[in-house]
Scaffold this active site. Structure first.
Site, mmCIF file in Angstrom:
data_model
loop_
_atom_site.group_PDB
_atom_site.id
_atom_site.type_symbol
_atom_site.label_atom_id
_atom_site.label_comp_id
_atom_site.label_asym_id
_atom_site.label_seq_id
_atom_site.Cartn_x
_atom_site.Cartn_y
_atom_site.Cartn_z
ATOM 1 C CG HIS A 154 -2.099 -0.754 1.244
ATOM 2 N ND1 HIS A 154 -3.310 -0.485 0.371
ATOM 3 C CD2 HIS A 154 -2.245 -2.231 1.500
ATOM 4 C CE1 HIS A 154 -3.902 -1.577 0.582
ATOM 5 N NE2 HIS A 154 -3.729 -2.572 1.249
ATOM 6 C CE LYS A 194 -7.095 13.137 0.235
ATOM 7 N NZ LYS A 194 -7.230 11.772 -0.320
ATOM 8 N NE ARG A 195 -2.743 7.966 6.844
ATOM 9 C CZ ARG A 195 -1.372 7.858 6.173
ATOM 10 N NH1 ARG A 195 -0.531 8.333 6.940
ATOM 11 N NH2 ARG A 195 -1.408 7.242 4.990
ATOM 12 C CE LYS A 255 -2.959 10.025 3.234
ATOM 13 N NZ LYS A 255 -3.411 9.199 2.029
ATOM 14 C CB THR A 274 -10.854 4.081 -1.293
ATOM 15 O OG1 THR A 274 -10.590 4.559 -0.053
ATOM 16 C CG2 THR A 274 -9.899 2.963 -1.880
ATOM 17 C CE LYS A 303 -14.333 5.095 0.303
ATOM 18 N NZ LYS A 303 -13.520 5.174 1.636
#
Length: 819
Positions: free
Chosen positions: A369, A560-561, A566, A668, A672
């Site tokens: 991952h 998100k985290r 990110k 993901t 969504k």
């Protein structure tokens, strides 16, 4: 042969789904299982009673699924994951059983609102982010596509943490989701296994060369099983999520207690229970590292012992294990399973090393991952050897076998040997768990096309050279049941009205919706549903935070985290630049926008927590500045979890997927949002690449450096200071943040954070800023033409069916598991 496969018990008659019968059953459970009169029952009592009624119907199908698997003798899949972010279960189960209308009517007849009681169900604190949510989607899809499967994980008492804000800073508090029990779980007292740690290894000579090694642990705990049913769509199959709880062998040391050492008498209980209290305990200390390794071995060993017990219950020996069992390692956390299965086969069941290795390698497959080297777990060899001495011997034996093969048969160089070795010797010796998982598996898959290609040339380049047939791609997916049908019933109804029900069984049959993309009447209906969802999110924000949002504004969401790659930092810096432009040029036609953030930062990740504080500081200034005239608001919504995502995802107009290219394995959340009609602004990273291919370049906003360009900049040298000096908006935003404009109480708070962008800009915030800001202004132009925006959103929903986790699981089953 197990008796279940010879003479299965008769299947019970189907239970009635008529609302009046369901209402009677709810009252019966309320009275005799909870002990409450309906006249005095509280909402949480109604919740539990309703769950018990649903659970009984699930149990019938659960037992039927188990009998069918035993009778067929088919292959079982075992999914080992440290996280399962399953969220609330009641609405999911009711929907998948096709009982939503009936249960709603039954409760209504009793004066109970299903939405009220459903909101009281706690989110299961069993995961953190995408890794755990993917595992949950996969479990639901395995049941849906009729793959017999068990999920194995840890029954965390407190999970990660409950996030609160104190003056804009993240504060970590324990989750208490199990405080009042859990009606979904079943304790399995017969499925309990001893797990050892430490101790010594002895060589025992036997007759006819039947020598073996015996591990004598110094410590032992009990792994006790708790089962959760996982219901597939339309109740076709119910699989099992088995979670392990740690219990002491001696719960209390009575001698110590009677001697007056009342605290010390409980030390064995406390030591055991610490194993399953918290997800991802901070590993900045040696004690934290040891606890993490103990956790990973604890659940891996318990799961493997359970798998072997179940196999031998039905078959004669373990030689057939690869034909009947497929074990999927979800990331490196369960990688120690490779060594543990070898130990069980060799030391407990008497296999020769080479035969055990053949069985092990054919049984395991591994999902990677991450491309971040620091996220590929490694353990100090002394720690691993002290805690798991026999496993260290096995690792060295495997390593010897592999390195000798690479040197003698493939003529690997010293550099290549160092790269593939399971022992990293660049500093203090460390055991590379990613290499162990790779070497011990017959299949290694990435989770998006880009990620898989990069695996072959970065973290696993030399292992790929040694085993070129093993790496393959399985692009992630999401379950459309939870992420469309349940979280967005309004949109689901509109789609059914337009194209029928086929998409509910096959998400790729959303395609006919394309015909309505330019239909103005349909666009208006689509937009009205989105606005309703935005009102729901606005009400939640107002209730929790006292902030009023305008549902007519664009809802621009990044959830998100919190991590530097990110790039929540890029988002908030551009927000500051936009704030400056709105104030400087009030005459321009600015589009109203609400910037919404949510996510948790690891407790020991200083910069991530500082980014949360920056977002809140910027929000405080912008939201209270009258010169902005309501054109821009910033909100950080605390305690992000599945239930919050189920409100935020359907309400999003713009989805932020802006990670540094080459660093996000898949994502993901992007899927969504797209399924629910949000447009994506993103880099060519992870599954964004495949989203671009599926939805079309006209229906997604792509910007920034590619993964190859990021790698080139890092290799050849990147001068962020020159970039910043060449961008007026970026320079001014960084100067404002760095000088304390948003932190008047501590003007140096963000100086070091901003200096990192000037000096190295590892995550390419400066490098991508102008492209990102320019793309945001293109977003504004499209938003200003509602028909154009709606056309693109409808195309997104219509073309997202390929990203169903059902498709992903079918690929796993056919190409990896052979199930």
């Amino acid at each position: 042969m197990n008796t279940l496969s010879k003479a299965a018990l008769p299947t019970p008659a189907p239970r009635s789904s008529r609302p009046e019968i369901l209402a009677e059953e709810i009252i019966e459970r309320l009275t005799y299982r909870i002990g409450k009169d309906a006249k005095v029952a509280k909402p949480h009592d109604w919740l539990t009673a309703t769950i018990l009624v649903i659970r009984d119907r699930i149990i019938d199908k659960w037992m039927e699924s188990t009998r069918k698997t035993y009778a067929s003798g088919g292959k079982r899949v075992y999914y080992l994951s440290l996280e399962f972010l399953i969220g609330r279960l009641m609405r999911d189960a009711i929907s998948n059983l096709g009982l939503m209308q009936q249960i709603t009517s039954a409760l209504s007849s009793l004066g109970v609102d299903i939405n009220v009681i459903a909101g009281l169900e706690p989110d299961a604190a069993l995961g953190n982010g995408g890794l755990g949510r993917l595992a949950a989607c996969f479990m639901e899809s395995m049941a849906t596509v009729d793959v017999p499967a068990y999920g194995y994980g840890i029954r965390y008492v407190h999970g990660l943490f409950r996030q609160q804000m104190a003056d804009g800073w993240q504060v970590e508090l324990p989750e208490t989701w199990l405080a009042h029990g859990n009606p979904w779980e079943f304790e399995r007292r017969e499925s309990a296994y001893e797990i050892g740690f430490g101790g010594s290894v002895e060589f025992v000579a036997g007759e006819d060369d039947a020598s073996r090694y015996v591990w004598k642990p110094a410590e032992r705990v009990i792994a006790a099983a708790f089962d959760f049913p996982v219901v597939g769509w339309r109740g076709k199959r119910v699989n099992t999520l088995r979670l392990w709880s740690a219990q002491p062998i001696d719960p209390i040391l009575l001698d110590a207690f009677n001697a007056g050492d009342h605290i010390g008498a409980l030390r064995e209980s406390n030591k055991a229970e610490s194993l399953t209290r918290v997800l991802y305990p901070a590993d900045a200390t040696p004690a934290g590292q040891e606890l993490r390794l103990r956790q990973e071995f604890f659940f891996s060993s318990a799961s493997l012992q359970d798998i072997i017990r179940r196999h031998l219950q039905q078959y004669d020996d373990l030689t057939s294990l690869p034909e009947k069992v497929a074990i999927q390692l979800n990331d490196t956390h369960p990688a120690v399973s490779v060594a543990e299965l070898m130990r069980l086969l060799c030391d407990v069941h008497g296999f020769e090393f080479d035969a055990a290795w053949e069985i092990t390698r054919k049984t395991f497959s591994y999902t990677n991952h991450t491309l971040l080297p620091e996220a590929l777990e490694s353990w100090p060899v002394p720690l691993f050897e002290r805690l798991l001495p026999r496993h260290m011997q096995i690792v060295y034996a495997i390593n010897t076998k592999v390195l000798m093969e690479a040197r003698k048969e493939r003529n690997f160089s010293d550099t290549e040997i160092r790269s593939i070795s399971m022992i990293d010797e660049t500093g203090d010796r460390r055991l590379r768990m990613g290499n162990l998982a790779f070497i011990g598996s017959h299949s290694i898959n990435g989770v998006s096309a880009l990620h898989t290609d990069l695996m072959k040339v970065t973290v696993f380049a030399d292992l790929h050279k040694l085993y070129p047939e093993r790496i393959n791609n399985k692009t992630n997916g999401i379950t459309p049941r939870r992420w469309l049908m349940q979280c967005n019933p309004g949109l689901t109804s509109l789609i059914r009205e337009a194209i029928g029900d086929d998409f509910m069984d096959d998400a790729e049959k959303l395609k006919p919706l394309e015909a309505f993309a330019t239909d103005s009447a349909f666009q208006q209906k689509f937009a009205a549903i989105k606005r309703t969802n935005k009102i729901a999110l606005s009400n939640l924000v107002a209730q929790r935070m006292g902030i009023k949002l305008d549902p007519n504004a664009m809802f621009d969401i990044q959830i998100k985290r919190i991590h530097e790659y990110k790039r929540q930092l890029l988002n908030i810096i551009e927000t500051v630049a936009l704030y400056d432009q709105i104030r400087s040029h009030p005459e321009l036609d600015w589009q109203p926008r609400v910037k919404l953030f949510a996510g948790k930062a690891a407790p020991s990740y200083h910069n991530a927590k500082l980014i949360i504080k920056l977002i809140n500081d910027v929000a405080r200034v912008i939201n209270n500045d009258p010169s902005v005239r309501g054109l821009l608001k910033v909100v950080f919504v605390p305690n992000y979890n599945v239930s919050l995502a189920e409100v935020m995802v359907p309400a999003a107009d713009l989805s932020e997927q802006i990670s540094t290219a080459g660093m996000e394995a898949s994502g993901t959340g992007n899927m969504k949002f797209g399924l629910n009609g949000a447009l994506t602004i993103g880099t060519l990273d992870g599954a964004n690449v495949e989203m671009l291919e599926n939805v079309g370049a006209d229906n997604i906003f792509i910007f920034g450096l590619t993964a190859e360009e990021v790698a080139d900049k890092r290799t050849e040298g990147h001068n962020p200071r020159a970039v910043i000096e060449g961008s007026r908006e970026l320079a001014q935003a960084l100067a404002a943040i760095s000088s304390g404009v948003f932190s008047p109480d501590d003007r140096a708070r963000y100086t070091t954070l901003m200096e990192g962008i000037y000096t190295h800009d590892w995550f390419m915030v400066a490098a991508d800023f102008d492209a990102y800001a320019d793309e945001q202004r293109i977003v504004d132009k499209v938003w200003a033409t509602p028909s154009q925006w709606q056309e693109k959103t409808i195309y997104n929903t219509a073309r997202m069916g390929w990203f169903s986790s059902d498709r992903t699981i079918r690929q796993y089953a056919k190409e990896i598991w052979r199930a």
